[in-house]
Design an enzyme around this catalytic site. Structure first.
Site, short mmCIF file in Angstrom:
data_model
loop_
_atom_site.label_atom_id
_atom_site.label_comp_id
_atom_site.label_asym_id
_atom_site.label_seq_id
_atom_site.Cartn_x
_atom_site.Cartn_y
_atom_site.Cartn_z
N CYS A 1 0.78 -1.16 -0.06
CA CYS A 1 0.30 0.02 0.01
C CYS A 1 0.99 1.27 0.05
CB CYS A 1 -1.11 -0.16 1.25
SG CYS A 1 -2.40 0.92 0.97
N HIS B 1 -3.81 -5.17 0.41
CA HIS B 1 -3.10 -5.64 1.80
C HIS B 1 -3.11 -7.23 1.73
CE1 HIS B 1 -2.45 -1.73 4.14
NE2 HIS B 1 -3.64 -1.35 3.15
N GLU C 1 -1.54 -9.11 3.63
CA GLU C 1 -1.50 -9.62 5.01
C GLU C 1 -2.87 -9.77 5.45
OE1 GLU C 1 -0.96 -6.58 4.08
OE2 GLU C 1 -1.24 -5.06 5.84
N1 GLN Z 1 -1.88 6.90 2.83
C1 GLN Z 1 -2.10 6.11 1.47
C2 GLN Z 1 -3.59 6.37 0.83
O1 GLN Z 1 -4.41 6.56 1.74
C3 GLN Z 1 -1.92 4.71 1.78
C4 GLN Z 1 -2.76 4.12 2.74
C5 GLN Z 1 -2.29 2.75 3.06
O2 GLN Z 1 -1.17 2.33 3.20
N2 GLN Z 1 -3.00 1.84 3.84
O3 GLN Z 1 -3.48 6.01 -0.37
#
Ligand code: GLN
Length: 565
Positions: free
Chosen positions: A407, A533, A535
């Site tokens: 992410c 994600h 995980e």
């Molecule tokens: N802050 C980033 C976004 O909103 C990444 C979010 C995250 O890593 N869950 O796109």
């Protein structure tokens, strides 16, 4: 509000539609797990373990977490205080215990498996505004408690569940828990005795000097529970070591719980052993006796084998994790657990080194990262620590260290590549610099006007297609995947061609071709970054292929760098 000096209300006071299940028809029973003495006792692990044992006996089990906080969901809670925010496939931001349940049960749970005070009140207030209670006074009992009972019943009924295991978060005695405890007390009165079972998880402190185990806090918390009208059927006691028979007898006597239903929950290095220990301690027998369940013994063999494999890992790799919340154990709990799962399957002990991103100054990656076999940059929000993460990615890219970006980790990898390979010095994400001339990571047009913070991200499961010949595709072994998201910003498609021309490959794309879901680097041993994600979908019995692929790459690096040549 809840006064046990008064007789409990006769069930006829409640409309028939609020009764839970029907006696004598399909199997539908409820186990409630409450906590006493202190928070953080591992009620989630006990709940997940009970669910697993019953599932392995062949029951259709539904696990639910009640979080008595007034927040509507966990999305706006601080990872420092509450640990990671977990995301369900259908896009609800929940407490980390839902992740635990999924990892134990090897099942995806929907939004209805997580419940907060905020959500209960939200529903009741909406109903009141729509005129559903016209003329009536809306009260905690029965309106709030009726809504709680409906929401407890919902996930069990939705999936044709036979046994609901419901964890009431917090500690008995908290003001916030009272309506929930009153609701489950009502359920006990409305159902047959064999249709509910109450497990109370407590702490037995041990005195430093004498080593004596003290039962008084447990007695007090059971007293508190009984004052609310709930008599526990079993007590699961967290102890530092073995629980002597004399202590069990004492708890049994003072808390009116049969001695065989006082179960020891020792401190264990591997939480996946807990179901085996609780089973050997007789918890399932106590539940079966109390609820008149006639299941055959649970089929524990595959679980036991994997636990033994996890405890016997022989190889070792060192993974550096550069993040913002590295000092708080539960902030990245799903990542931690995903490494345990992958390590058990690959026979590798994954040593995690938590590196605070703010400590890594520009050009200083080497000082922190030189001894690692692989680097992971996890998800996160806000500008703090970003430059340290970008520097860490640079070091891993240039040194050929396996890199796994998740992410925000992908977004940092894109920013780093833009600045240091494409020569776009001012490249940034518009999250960190709204005025950047080169927003390589940016808001999608449909996100631009959104100012609310709760539930306004790309949340939940989305499909992606993986390019042939990519590392990511070889890890998954298939073209089409579905993974969970939680972010607002995306790779800016305007820059795609420039990245690909210099060797950053867009290896995973949304089926409509619009969104970049993963990138990787040509000519690097293992450099995979994903916008989702992974995980969240790793399970103890079904480790995530990307975590497995990553630690294999770490092992390759370790063995090649330690080879005599
Ligand atoms: N802050 C980033 C976004 O909103 C990444 C979010 C995250 O890593 N869950 O796109």
């Amino acid at each position: 509000m809840i006064n046990r000096a008064l007789p409990s209300p006769p069930s006829v006071r409640y409309p028939v539609e609020n009764r839970i299940g029907k006696r004598g028809t399909a199997l539908r029973k409820f186990i409630f797990v409450t906590g006493g003495v202190i928070s953080g006792l591992g009620k989630g692990v006990v709940t997940a373990s009970i669910g697993l044992l019953l599932k392995l006996q062949g029951y259709r089990v539904s696990l639910q977490k009640i979080d008595p906080y007034v927040n509507v969901d966990a999305g706006t809670m601080n990872p420092y205080e509450h640990g990671e925010v977990f995301v369900t496939a259908d896009g609800k931001e929940t407490d980390l215990d839902i992740g635990r349940y999924e990892r134990f049960l090897n099942e995806s749970l929907s939004a209805s498996h997580y419940l907060t005070t905020g959500q209960v009140y939200w529903n009741v207030i909406r109903k009141e505004r729509s005129g559903a209670f016209l003329g009536r006074t809306v009260q905690v009992i029965p309106h709030i408690t009726d809504e709680i009972k409906r929401l407890i019943r919902l996930p069990v009924e939705e999936n044709g569940g036979e046994i609901g295991v419901i964890e009431v978060g917090g500690t008995v005695g908290d003001i916030e828990s009272l309506p929930f405890l009153e609701a489950i007390r009502q359920m006990k009165d409305e159902l047959a005795p064999s249709e509910t079972f109450f497990v109370h998880v407590t702490l037995l402190p041990r005195l430093h000097d004498s080593g004596e185990i003290k039962t008084k806090p447990t007695q007090h918390s059971v007293k508190e529970l009984r004052a609310i009208g709930i008599q526990p059927d079993a007590i699961v006691a967290r102890t530092g070591g073995a629980l002597p028979e004399s202590v069990k007898r004492k708890i049994s006597l003072f808390c009116e719980v049969p001695e065989k239903n006082v179960i020891e929950d020792p401190e264990l290095p591997l939480i996946y052993r807990v179901p085996l220990v609780l089973y050997e301690g007789g918890l399932l027998d106590s539940i079966a006796a109390g609820m008149q369940l006639e299941g055959s013994p649970p089929k524990l063999a595959p679980w036991r084998e994997r636990v033994e494999a996890a405890e016997k890992r022989t190889g070792r790799v060192r993974v550096g994790i550069v993040g913002k919340y590295v000092k708080v154990r539960d902030s990245y709990i799903s990542i931690r657990e995903a490494f345990v799962h992958a390590g058990a399957a690959e026979g590798l002990d994954v040593d995690l080194e938590w590196i605070p991103s703010e400590a890594i100054a520009s050009g200083g990656g080497e000082a922190y990262l030189s001894g690692i076999d692989g680097l992971l940059v996890p998800g996160g929000f806000g500008e703090r620590g970003i430059e340290g993460k970008v520097e860490a990615v640079r070091f891993a890219r240039e040194e050929g260290i396996p890199f796994f970006g998740i992410c925000l980790g992908l977004q940092c990898a894109v920013i780093e590549f833009a600045r240091n390979v494409l020569g776009i010095a001012g490249a940034n994400s518009s999250e960190f610099d709204p005025e950047t001339p080169d927003p390589v990571i940016a808001l999608l047009p449909e996100q631009r006007g959104v100012t609310d913070k709760g539930g306004t991200m790309r949340l939940g499961s989305y499909p992606a297609l993986l390019k042939e010949g990519s590392v990511i595709r070889s890890c998954y072994g298939k073209e089409g995947i579905e993974e969970r998201h939680r972010h607002r910003y995306e790779f800016n498609p305007a820059y795609r061609e420039r990245f690909e021309a210099k060797g950053m490959r867009m290896s995973g794309i949304s089926p409509d071709g619009a969104l970049v879901e993963s990138v990787e680097l040509e000519g690097h041993p293992w450099f995979v970054a994903v916008q989702f994600h992974p995980e969240f979908t790793s399970r103890f019995l079904d480790p995530h292929p990307l975590f497995r692929g990553f630690i294999r790459a770490c092992q390759d690096r370790r063995s090649s760098s330690s080879s005599p040549c």
